[in-house]
Design a protein around this motif. Structure first.
Motif, mmCIF file in Angstrom:
data_model
loop_
_atom_site.group_PDB
_atom_site.id
_atom_site.type_symbol
_atom_site.label_atom_id
_atom_site.label_comp_id
_atom_site.label_asym_id
_atom_site.label_seq_id
_atom_site.Cartn_x
_atom_site.Cartn_y
_atom_site.Cartn_z
ATOM 1 N N ALA A 64 0.832 -1.202 0.000
ATOM 2 C CA ALA A 64 0.000 0.000 0.000
ATOM 3 C C ALA A 64 0.870 1.257 0.000
ATOM 4 C CB ALA A 64 -0.912 -0.002 1.226
ATOM 5 N N PRO A 65 0.469 2.291 -0.738
ATOM 6 C CA PRO A 65 1.271 3.533 -0.778
ATOM 7 C C PRO A 65 1.383 4.202 0.585
ATOM 8 C CG PRO A 65 -0.329 3.473 -2.569
ATOM 9 C CD PRO A 65 -0.693 2.357 -1.647
ATOM 10 N N LYS A 66 0.354 4.089 1.394
ATOM 11 C CA LYS A 66 0.358 4.718 2.701
ATOM 12 C C LYS A 66 1.147 3.863 3.693
ATOM 13 C CE LYS A 66 -2.661 6.616 6.297
ATOM 14 N NZ LYS A 66 -4.068 6.814 6.733
ATOM 15 N N VAL A 67 2.165 4.445 4.302
ATOM 16 C CA VAL A 67 2.999 3.731 5.261
ATOM 17 C C VAL A 67 2.264 3.626 6.585
ATOM 18 C CG1 VAL A 67 5.184 3.738 6.502
ATOM 19 C CG2 VAL A 67 5.092 4.527 4.123
ATOM 20 N N SER A 68 2.163 2.427 7.102
ATOM 21 C CA SER A 68 1.435 2.213 8.347
ATOM 22 C C SER A 68 2.047 1.045 9.099
ATOM 23 C CB SER A 68 -0.041 1.923 8.066
ATOM 24 O OG SER A 68 -0.722 1.597 9.264
ATOM 25 N N TRP A 69 2.261 1.256 10.401
ATOM 26 C CA TRP A 69 2.752 0.168 11.237
ATOM 27 C C TRP A 69 1.647 -0.854 11.503
ATOM 28 C CZ3 TRP A 69 7.706 -0.757 12.952
ATOM 29 C CH2 TRP A 69 8.640 0.267 12.758
#
Length: 298
Positions: A64-69
């Motif tokens: 996914a383009p959005k970085v998320s932990w």
């Protein structure tokens, strides 16, 4: 006239103030060193934590383009299951283990014998040999790949385990480290053994080696880790799928299935896990070996 009486001081107990050691004050230098060490630890832990988090994501969340932990779909072991399904992880792990163990054992024998000869025996050309060993430390290993490949080809060892093992058993740096350690062992111990009739081989096996256990353990761990992590030479030396080591085998999965971030991170963690366990179990031997090598005085 009254005489002064001498009284013995009260004995200090384990709970008394007399046995309490004064606390060391934190100087500015120590505080600065702790800050730097903490910063370096964070620099190492953050990428490792990110790789672990990515390995437990789905491929959709990992790409996914959005970085998320925290992945929207939650954590899953799907990537690990995929790696075990697509590759022969147990066989590759076994290949890495026994080749690395063989490299470590042979390297210890060769390096210890050479280091002892350089430390205790005076022979013609000793200084030249020592200079060559020190100079060979700075030679990049990739420079030797083509000569080693032709050598293994001439010996008909390509596509065998010996092609992976033999070119990795010469470690000039380990010879130098062991030689520096042997130099610190008092010669009086050997002279006393000679007076008792001990041969040089007996002195080496029963006096030198037992006293060198810390550095031998550290050298063994360093060589094992280097052999386990080696990708380039095992990749070149063999094309037989039954002889692939873990780093090479995991790379075949990556190239066959394209860029899959979760699967790539899962493969990296599987390759690094044995080394992490080795360090956790043997970190005391590593630290003790490094602290007693005598390299600080060189």
């Amino acid at each position: 006239m009254a005489t002064p009486t001498l009284t013995r001081p009260a004995p200090r107990t384990s709970t008394g103030e007399g046995l309490r050691r004064p606390r060391k004050k934190m100087t500015a230098g120590k505080i600065g060193a702790l800050v730097v060490a903490a910063f370096i630890a964070v620099l190492w832990l953050v990428p490792f934590a990110w790789a672990t988090a990515t390995a437990f994501k789905t491929e959709t969340d990992a790409a996914a383009p959005k970085v998320s932990w925290m992945p929207p779909s939650g954590f899953t072991a799907e990537a690990f299951v995929k790696v075990f399904q697509d590759g022969n992880i147990p066989l590759w792990t076994w290949n890495s283990f026994y080749t690395s163990a063989a490299i470590t054992a042979i390297t210890l024998v060769i390096s210890a014998l050479v280091a002892y000869a350089l430390s205790r025996i005076d022979f013609k050309g000793k200084q030249v040999l020592m200079t060559v060993i020190i100079a060979s430390i700075i030679i990049p290993p990739p420079v030797l790949i083509i000569p080693l490949f032709y050598q293994m080809l001439a010996l008909h060892l390509i596509d065998t385990s010996w092609a992976i093992i033999l070119p990795q058993v010469i470690h000039p740096a380990m010879v130098f480290v062991l030689k520096k350690f042997f130099d610190q062992i008092p010669r009086e111990l050997e002279e006393a053994a000679v007076m008792d009739g001990a041969s040089r081989l007996r002195i080496f096996t029963q006096i030198i080696l037992p006293l060198s256990r810390p550095i031998l353990a550290a050298v063994a761990i360093f060589v094992f880790i280097g052999a386990w992590n080696n990708f380039l030479w095992p990749f070149i030396a063999t094309n037989d799928g039954a002889l692939l080591t873990l780093p090479v085998g995991l790379q075949t999965i990556k190239s066959a299935y394209g860029i899959q971030y979760a699967q790539n991170m899962a493969s990296a963690l599987l390759a690094a896990l044995p080394l992490i366990l080795v360090f956790l179990f043997f970190q005391r031997q590593i630290i003790k070996g490094v602290a007693t090598t005598g390299l600080a005085g060189t």
